[in-house]
Design an enzyme around this catalytic site. Structure first.
Site, PDB file in Angstrom:
ATOM      1  CG  ASP A  13      -1.942  -1.256   1.171  1.00 21.48           C
ATOM      2  OD1 ASP A  13      -2.188  -1.562   0.141  1.00 21.48           O
ATOM      3  OD2 ASP A  13      -2.107  -1.791   2.362  1.00 21.48           O
ATOM      4  CE  LYS A  16       2.805  -2.303  -4.336  1.00 23.35           C
ATOM      5  NZ  LYS A  16       2.443  -1.958  -3.039  1.00 23.35           N
ATOM      6  N   GLY A  40      -3.806  -4.140  -4.334  1.00 17.90           N
ATOM      7  CA  GLY A  40      -4.930  -3.168  -4.719  1.00 17.90           C
ATOM      8  C   GLY A  40      -4.071  -2.068  -4.821  1.00 17.90           C
ATOM      9  CG  HIS A  41      -1.081  -1.905  -7.502  1.00 19.70           C
ATOM     10  ND1 HIS A  41      -0.354  -2.482  -8.284  1.00 19.70           N
ATOM     11  CD2 HIS A  41      -1.221  -2.438  -6.088  1.00 19.70           C
ATOM     12  CE1 HIS A  41       0.507  -3.276  -7.456  1.00 19.70           C
ATOM     13  NE2 HIS A  41      -0.070  -3.075  -6.162  1.00 19.70           N
ATOM     14  CD  GLN A 209       1.088  -8.675  -2.870  1.00 18.52           C
ATOM     15  OE1 GLN A 209       2.050  -9.425  -3.574  1.00 18.52           O
ATOM     16  NE2 GLN A 209      -0.040  -8.384  -3.135  1.00 18.52           N
TER      17      GLN A 209
HETATM   18  P1  IMO Z   1      -0.681  -4.109  -2.618  1.00 21.34           P
HETATM   19  O1  IMO Z   1       0.069  -4.579  -3.726  1.00 21.34           O
HETATM   20  C1  IMO Z   1      -0.918  -4.392   1.736  1.00 21.34           C
HETATM   21  C2  IMO Z   1      -0.997  -8.519   3.430  1.00 21.34           C
HETATM   22  C3  IMO Z   1      -2.285  -9.157   3.857  1.00 21.34           C
HETATM   23  C4  IMO Z   1      -1.671 -10.087   4.843  1.00 21.34           C
HETATM   24  C5  IMO Z   1      -0.527 -10.767   4.299  1.00 21.34           C
HETATM   25  C6  IMO Z   1      -0.884 -12.101   3.496  1.00 21.34           C
HETATM   26  O2  IMO Z   1      -1.704  -3.331  -2.814  1.00 21.34           O
HETATM   27  O3  IMO Z   1       0.704  -3.390  -1.901  1.00 21.34           O
HETATM   28  P2  IMO Z   1      -2.295 -12.575   1.406  1.00 21.34           P
HETATM   29  O4  IMO Z   1      -3.811 -12.415   0.840  1.00 21.34           O
HETATM   30  O5  IMO Z   1      -1.239 -12.220   0.237  1.00 21.34           O
HETATM   31  O6  IMO Z   1      -2.088 -14.034   1.536  1.00 21.34           O
HETATM   32  O7  IMO Z   1      -2.211 -12.046   2.730  1.00 21.34           O
HETATM   33  O8  IMO Z   1      -0.110  -9.670   3.418  1.00 21.34           O
HETATM   34  N1  IMO Z   1      -1.003  -8.018   1.839  1.00 21.34           N
HETATM   35  C7  IMO Z   1      -1.023  -6.914   1.609  1.00 21.34           C
HETATM   36  N2  IMO Z   1      -1.141  -5.688   2.288  1.00 21.34           N
HETATM   37  N3  IMO Z   1      -1.047  -4.432   0.400  1.00 21.34           N
HETATM   38  C8  IMO Z   1      -0.971  -5.583  -0.437  1.00 21.34           C
HETATM   39  O9  IMO Z   1      -0.823  -5.295  -1.796  1.00 21.34           O
HETATM   40  C9  IMO Z   1      -1.184  -6.808   0.220  1.00 21.34           C
HETATM   41  N4  IMO Z   1      -1.287  -7.842  -0.461  1.00 21.34           N
HETATM   42  C10 IMO Z   1      -1.115  -8.919   0.706  1.00 21.34           C
HETATM   43  O10 IMO Z   1      -3.059  -7.862   4.540  1.00 21.34           O
HETATM   44  O11 IMO Z   1      -1.219  -9.209   5.961  1.00 21.34           O
HETATM   45 MG    MG Z   2      -2.919  -2.483  -1.233  1.00 20.10          MG
END
Ligand code: IMO
Ligand code: MG
Length: 418
Positions: A13, A16, A40-41, A209
């Site tokens: 988050d 990106k 979630g972009h 992530q």
């Molecule tokens: P973006 O790309 C923030 C976190 C989840 C959880 C852990 C594992 O938008 O930055 P998962 O569903 O991947 O098995 O969850 O990773 N998580 C994220 N946190 N931004 C994301 O994506 C995330 N994708 C997974 O909240 O703690």
């Molecule tokens: Mg996100």
């Protein structure tokens, strides 16, 4: 090489999506190389908020979206996002690796039941990401290339269902139909991307992530199930690492985390609530309130080292406006030992942050929009001091600062970064 790898340096988050969009303008292709709809972009463009889970957000610029073998594809979301692009006038012709994994309904159910089994929940996005990657490693996983071959699809669903002892009945029709529609987009990402780069084309790799959620190097087990580092761009898209260019590390001006796991600089109470609400810190995918905290230099140092960051993009600087004192964690104290980097610290739970305090900056929305027009030197001087400190501590230059969600609310430090 005329390519950039955009990666998150925190727990996801970081912004990106916007940074990838900015760098994808004029690019030929933009590539997701890991993760799936857990990402979630967001791109805010001409007053519209475009939310991408599986397609790269950079594709809103018209760059061709590519989904590499390292990804897990949610077929419904993919088709939904293609329609969303169409609605803004972007006729995307995506290229989806035939080797990319496919998430099934049972993977999402398993995500939920696994959480219930754990003592402490990870707080996954319940998009089925972990279970889908697990099936891939077991070599029973369904791949995008299987969707258009009915007999293969049926046999794979049978095996997966049998192994997990769960029904896959509903998936066959749904996936087979989608497979037919998507077949025209399925192909070989290596030939395409290597060809583009050799021909002088420009490619952006859009990570999902963040470094601290990396399966191996993050805060395991509170991590995602893929490699989130710049190196993963190579394997996850099928492009040799020698063809990867700049690594752009995206970081928020503070820290957030959603889900469980250690977070040494976490704050709560009134100030946390102020930052959460002014930063709209609620999950793009799940709507969950995000945990918030101060900037964490030891964690960022580690993330910069792991990724080999070329330059930094700092986002949401405006969210820290009108706070009297802004803190930055410069090291941890853990059992009487000082740590300047998260590297070498196996257990973060005992790490106590040591802070340096900065004078905040007062600025309202109109002052930020003036600053955006005026360029770097028009940013509030206390904010520039804060940014200078970050550069000095991390030993990496800042190329871009974002001061608001919509595209247009950002300042490139020099033209060479844009
Ligand atoms: P973006 O790309 C923030 C976190 C989840 C959880 C852990 C594992 O938008 O930055 P998962 O569903 O991947 O098995 O969850 O990773 N998580 C994220 N946190 N931004 C994301 O994506 C995330 N994708 C997974 O909240 O703690
Ligand atoms: Mg996100």
């Amino acid at each position: 090489m005329n390519s950039s790898v955009v990666v998150g340096l925190q727990w996801g988050d970081e912004g990106k999506g916007k940074v990838s969009y900015l760098l994808s303008r004029g690019a030929d292709a933009v590539v997701r190389f890991q993760g799936g709809a857990n990402a979630g972009h967001t791109v805010v463009l001409d007053g519209r908020r475009l939310k991408f889970n599986i397609l790269p957000a950079g594709s809103a610029s018209g760059a061709r979206p590519v989904i590499g073998a390292g990804c897990i594809v949610d077929v419904e979301r993919l088709e939904g996002e293609l329609s969303m692009l169409q609605s803004i006038g972007v006729q995307a012709r995506p290229l989806i690796s035939r080797f990319a994994g496919v998430v099934l309904s049972l993977h999402k159910d398993l995500d939920g039941s696994l959480e219930a089994l754990r003592g402490k929940a990870i707080g996954t996005t319940r998009m089925g990401i972990g279970p889908a990657y697990a099936d891939k490693c077991l070599r029973i996983g369904l791949r995008v290339g299987d969707l258009s071959r009915k007999a293969v699809l049926a046999e794979k669903l049978r095996l997966i269902g049998k192994f997990h002892n769960l029904p896959t009945g509903e998936d066959f029709e749904r996936l087979s139909e989608a497979g037919g529609r998507l077949a025209q987009f399925v192909g070989d990402t290596t030939s395409y991307l290597v060809g583009l780069l050799k021909g002088g084309g420009r490619v952006v790799f859009e990570g999902a992530q963040g470094a601290l959620l990396d399966l191996d190097y993050g805060t395991y087990p509170y991590v995602t199930s893929s490699h989130t580092l710049a190196g993963a761009a190579s394997i996850g898209s099928g492009v040799p690492h020698t063809m990867l260019g700049d690594v752009v590390g995206v970081m928020k001006a503070y820290t957030t985390r959603v889900g469980g796991g250690p977070f040494p600089t976490e704050i709560d109470g009134g100030l946390a609530e102020i930052i959460r609400s002014s930063g709209a810190e609620y999950g793009t995918t799940t709507g969950r309130p995000r945990r918030v905290g101060w900037l964490d230099i030891p964690a960022l140092r580690y993330a910069c080292m792991l990724n080999g960051v070329s330059w930094l993009a700092v986002t949401k600087l405006d969210v820290l406006s009108n706070i009297d004192e802004v803190k930055v964690c410069v090291r941890y104290l853990c059992d009487g030992v000082e740590y300047e980097s998260l590297a070498g610290l196996e257990d973060l739970s005992g790490a106590r942050p040591v802070y340096e305090v900065f004078k905040g900056w007062r600025a309202d929305a109109s002052e930020w929009s003036e600053a955006v027009k005026g360029g770097w030197d028009m940013l509030p001087s206390n904010a520039r001091e804060y940014l200078g400190f970050v550069e000095k501590m991390l030993g990496v230059g800042i190329g871009l600062v974002s001061v608001g969600e919509p595209v247009g609310y950002e300042v490139f430090k020099e033209d060479r970064y844009a």
